[in-house]
Design a protein around this motif. Structure first.
Motif, short mmCIF file in Angstrom:
data_model
loop_
_atom_site.label_atom_id
_atom_site.label_comp_id
_atom_site.label_asym_id
_atom_site.label_seq_id
_atom_site.Cartn_x
_atom_site.Cartn_y
_atom_site.Cartn_z
N UNK A 170 38.76 48.23 32.01
CA UNK A 170 39.28 47.04 32.54
C UNK A 170 39.36 47.10 33.95
N UNK A 171 39.60 48.28 34.80
CA UNK A 171 39.50 48.18 36.00
C UNK A 171 38.00 48.04 36.47
N UNK A 172 37.16 48.34 35.91
CA UNK A 172 35.70 48.00 36.21
C UNK A 172 35.36 46.50 35.90
N UNK A 173 35.97 45.91 34.89
CA UNK A 173 35.82 44.53 34.68
C UNK A 173 36.48 43.67 35.75
N UNK A 174 37.55 44.11 36.24
CA UNK A 174 38.49 43.53 37.37
C UNK A 174 37.63 43.54 38.36
N UNK A 175 37.09 44.73 38.80
CA UNK A 175 36.50 44.74 40.11
C UNK A 175 35.13 44.01 40.01
N UNK A 176 34.61 43.89 38.93
CA UNK A 176 33.12 43.07 38.88
C UNK A 176 33.69 41.49 38.93
N UNK A 177 34.61 41.25 38.66
CA UNK A 177 35.11 39.69 38.61
C UNK A 177 35.38 39.68 40.01
N UNK A 178 36.05 40.43 40.68
CA UNK A 178 36.36 40.15 42.25
C UNK A 178 35.04 39.87 42.99
#
Length: 72
Positions: free
Chosen positions: A8-16
């Motif tokens: 989830x953290x990785x997906x949030x950072x990728x989206x940013x």
């Protein structure tokens, strides 16, 4: 000790990162940068919560997350 990151953290950072790239392609207006700002705020809140929940250093979590997304 290795920094633990969640998907989830990785997906949030990728989206940013995607929102940032998109904002950079456009002329600056508050509206064009709003998606990046919102995504960045979500990442910061998630990093803080994750660090607190796992007892990890918040700064180290953030740096490991940025590195993981850059290398990923």
């Amino acid at each position: 000790m290795a920094i633990e990151l969640t998907d989830d953290l990785i997906q949030l950072q990728r989206a940013a990162a995607v929102a940032y790239d998109e904002a950079m392609r456009q002329a600056y207006t508050p509206e064009t940068w709003a998606p990046w700002l919102e995504a960045s705020e979500a990442v910061q809140a998630a990093v803080t919560a994750h660090a607190e929940a796992t007892g990890q250093n918040r700064y180290e979590v953030e740096m490991a997350l940025k590195l993981a997304v850059r290398e990923g």
